[in-house]
Design an enzyme around this catalytic site. Structure first.
Site, PDB file in Angstrom:
ATOM      1  N   HIS A 247      24.782   9.892  -0.136  1.00 28.91           N
ATOM      2  CA  HIS A 247      26.388   9.647   1.064  1.00 28.91           C
ATOM      3  C   HIS A 247      26.257   8.427   0.846  1.00 28.91           C
ATOM      4  O   HIS A 247      25.896   6.681   1.802  1.00 28.91           O
ATOM      5  CB  HIS A 247      25.721   9.706   1.716  1.00 28.91           C
ATOM      6  N   ASN A 248      26.749   7.232  -0.508  1.00 31.47           N
ATOM      7  CA  ASN A 248      26.594   5.877  -0.486  1.00 31.47           C
ATOM      8  C   ASN A 248      28.323   5.485  -0.375  1.00 31.47           C
ATOM      9  O   ASN A 248      29.191   6.286  -0.526  1.00 31.47           O
ATOM     10  CB  ASN A 248      25.732   5.494  -1.591  1.00 31.47           C
ATOM     11  N   PHE A 249      28.296   4.258  -1.246  1.00 30.49           N
ATOM     12  CA  PHE A 249      29.979   4.210  -1.528  1.00 30.49           C
ATOM     13  C   PHE A 249      30.632   4.530  -2.273  1.00 30.49           C
ATOM     14  O   PHE A 249      31.983   4.403  -2.539  1.00 30.49           O
ATOM     15  CB  PHE A 249      29.396   1.442  -1.994  1.00 30.49           C
ATOM     16  N   LYS A 250      30.256   5.121  -3.121  1.00 36.42           N
ATOM     17  CA  LYS A 250      30.436   5.619  -4.247  1.00 36.42           C
ATOM     18  C   LYS A 250      31.627   6.814  -3.794  1.00 36.42           C
ATOM     19  O   LYS A 250      31.965   7.519  -4.268  1.00 36.42           O
ATOM     20  CB  LYS A 250      30.009   6.269  -5.749  1.00 36.42           C
ATOM     21  N   HIS A 287      33.789   7.608   6.485  1.00 35.62           N
ATOM     22  CA  HIS A 287      33.780   8.229   7.551  1.00 35.62           C
ATOM     23  C   HIS A 287      31.912   8.809   7.523  1.00 35.62           C
ATOM     24  O   HIS A 287      31.593   8.857   7.655  1.00 35.62           O
ATOM     25  CB  HIS A 287      34.506   9.916   6.213  1.00 35.62           C
ATOM     26  N   ASP A 288      30.961   7.806   6.673  1.00 32.68           N
ATOM     27  CA  ASP A 288      30.519   8.013   6.312  1.00 32.68           C
ATOM     28  C   ASP A 288      29.095   6.794   6.026  1.00 32.68           C
ATOM     29  O   ASP A 288      28.659   6.448   5.879  1.00 32.68           O
ATOM     30  CB  ASP A 288      29.991   8.847   5.027  1.00 32.68           C
ATOM     31  N   ASP A 397      36.770  15.782   1.241  1.00 33.52           N
ATOM     32  CA  ASP A 397      34.804  14.810   2.185  1.00 33.52           C
ATOM     33  C   ASP A 397      34.037  15.976   0.934  1.00 33.52           C
ATOM     34  O   ASP A 397      33.171  15.039   0.129  1.00 33.52           O
ATOM     35  CB  ASP A 397      34.614  15.418   3.160  1.00 33.52           C
TER      36      ASP A 397
END
Length: 518
Positions: A247-250, A287-288, A397
């Site tokens: 759950h990172n920028f990528k 969203h994350d 998502d």
């Protein structure tokens, strides 16, 4: 009986092993375990000279001392529920005791016996094992993250999953340098495809591509977004994604890219207004935000600050919304500062609704509500379009399996890494562990078969009822992924069956041999 010799290294030390042609895969692995002094529960990985993972089986090709394989002990599962902080204290206590012993012996004897030095060296080696970055330690205290991050042992409370200021500065400097570069038509077209491969692009380049999405959808001009403000906002978003396995920028970029791709594939702009398009893309990006790498179940069971703050109700998703609007409160990166109060209210409500919809605990409720209106769907009905936007958000998502295998499978590795980190922590803290996150119970194939069958396909097929155009680009790749993982699972089960049969055969031979001898 024919034999073959295989050359390999373990922790940099050269080894070689001789195998018989009738040895089973399990027998080969036992030989490798012996060479690595590994426990029976350890996971072994064997790499060739190109760095590619290869299967440990009787078909393992012979090699030479110049083309040695590399053997790694990846993990040994921990079944101990003692808290990690206690292990950290034990290590520190051992070091303190040895230091006292060392001083006492030196004062009494005038020299340090070799045995004290050896003991000290062993404790240092133990600490290195626990803090190593290549594998889980034999105590299960290390959180292995193979997707671009590394963490200290989790008893070290000084560790941070935040990016450093220096890292952020380098990314921003490169982003600014390339911000004047014109994105080619070829790249702009590729950016609209579900087949887009994020692994070819670095972070500054992905920030540029996010900017291009706002430009090409006409959102920059429609909402009067100043370019320097858009730059600062994207950079602030980047900074607020943590260095966690999945759950990172990528991941943020890939969800936004799928939403962008769906916008063009479905031609959403013909059925939704500009505000809704803005909500969808911006929600996908936000969203994350500030995801800690541990899901809602962990937050609630561990009674974390987030769970307490949001009363156990979608703590992560509520936090992502909070961070999104906290960023927008900063004037230098407020891309909404030129919209009307009415539009701001609609955008805020829509983003909160879309981001909260990504909580998988609400999956069935949202999907069933959407299915109930599909036959009589009315794009002028606000309730209907709100449901559609939540469904689009959910599709984007969890859309990795709609991508080519070479793009999707590394993402699965990252997700399982994050899951296993959490389940390891839960075991050590005595918290409930979800079976689908437990490295002792799940495989790559088993994790995906059920998820694709019971989550992905029903969701994607529901959207297809409204937009049949997604069949080829979205549905068919997901079905192909299901077939791929089903075949993988069958092969794995067949290998296990052969291993059991081989073990039984060896046992029978031993029994017969024993009877003959007696």
């Amino acid at each position: 009986m024919a034999t073959k010799v295989v050359y390999f290294t373990v922790d940099g030390k050269p080894e070689q092993a001789e195998f018989r042609s009738d040895d089973t895969a399990d027998e080969l692995k036992e030989t490798f375990r012996a060479a690595a002094e590994a426990n029976c529960d350890d996971i072994l990985k064997l790499y060739n000279t190109k760095g590619n993972l290869i299967n440990i089986s009787p078909k393992l090709p012979e090699n030479t001392p110049d083309t040695r394989y590399k053997l790694e002990v990846v993990a040994l599962h921990c079944n101990d529920n003692v808290l990690a902080t206690q292990f950290g204290a034990v290590i520190k206590d051992l070091e303190s005791r040895i230091e006292v012993l060392e001083k006492k012996v030196f004062v009494e004897n005038g020299e340090i016996p070799p045995v004290v030095g050896e003991l000290k060296h062993k404790v240092e080696n133990l600490r290195e094992k626990l803090e190593g970055v290549d594998h889980l330690s034999w105590l299960g205290l290390f959180k292995d993250i193979s997707c671009g991050t590394s963490l200290k042992p989790f008893w070290d409370k000084s560790q941070s999953i935040k990016k450093t200021d220096e890292h952020n500065r380098r990314v921003f400097e490169k982003f600014k340098k390339i911000s004047q570069v014109q994105v080619t038509d070829e790249v702009r077209e590729y950016l609209r495809k579900p087949t887009f491969d994020n692994w070819q692009w670095d972070d500054p380049e992905m920030i540029i591509l996010l900017r291009q999405m706002y430009i090409d959808l006409g959102l920059v001009s429609r909402f009067n977004i100043e370019m320097n403000v858009l730059h600062q906002w994207l950079y602030e978003i980047y900074k607020n994604y943590n260095q966690v396995p999945f759950h990172n920028f990528k991941h943020c970029f890939m969800v936004a890219q799928m939403m962008y791709g769906l916008t063009w594939l479905i031609d959403l702009r013909s059925v939704l207004d500009d505000v809704d398009i803005f909500i969808l893309l911006t929600s996908a990006i936000c969203h994350d935000l500030d995801h800690p790498g541990y899901n809602n179940a962990y937050q609630i069971n561990a009674k974390t600050e987030l769970a307490l703050r949001y009363n156990d109700i979608s703590p992560l998703e509520n936090h992502h919304c909070f961070v999104a609007f906290e960023v927008l409160q900063k004037s230098h990166c407020n891309i909404l500062r030129n919209v009307s109060k009415e539009e701001y209210k609609k955008i805020r409500e829509g983003m909160i609704r879309c981001i909260l919809a990504t909580d998988m605990a609400k999956h069935n409720e949202i999907l069933n509500n959407f299915k109930s209106v599909i036959k009589n769907f009315d794009f002028k009905n606000q309730e209907h379009t709100s449901l559609l936007m939540m469904i689009l958000m959910k599709v984007a998502d969890i859309s990795n399996e709609a991508r080519p295998l070479g793009v999707a499978e590394p993402w699965l590795d990252c997700l399982l890494s994050e899951f296993f980190n959490q389940s390891d922590m839960e075991k050590l803290e005595g918290l409930p562990v979800a079976p689908f996150m437990d490295r002792d119970k799940v495989t790559k194939s088993s994790s995906q078969i059920g998820f694709i069958k019971f989550a992905l396909l029903p969701l994607f097929e529901a959207l297809r009822e409204l937009f049949p155009v997604i069949e080829k680009d979205i549905i068919e790749p997901v079905r192909a992924a299901l077939e791929y993982y089903t075949d993988m699972q069958k092969a794995l089960e067949e290998e296990k069956k052969k291993g059991r049969e081989a073990a039984k055969h060896r046992m029978d031979k031993d029994v017969i041999k024993s009877k003959i001898q007696t």
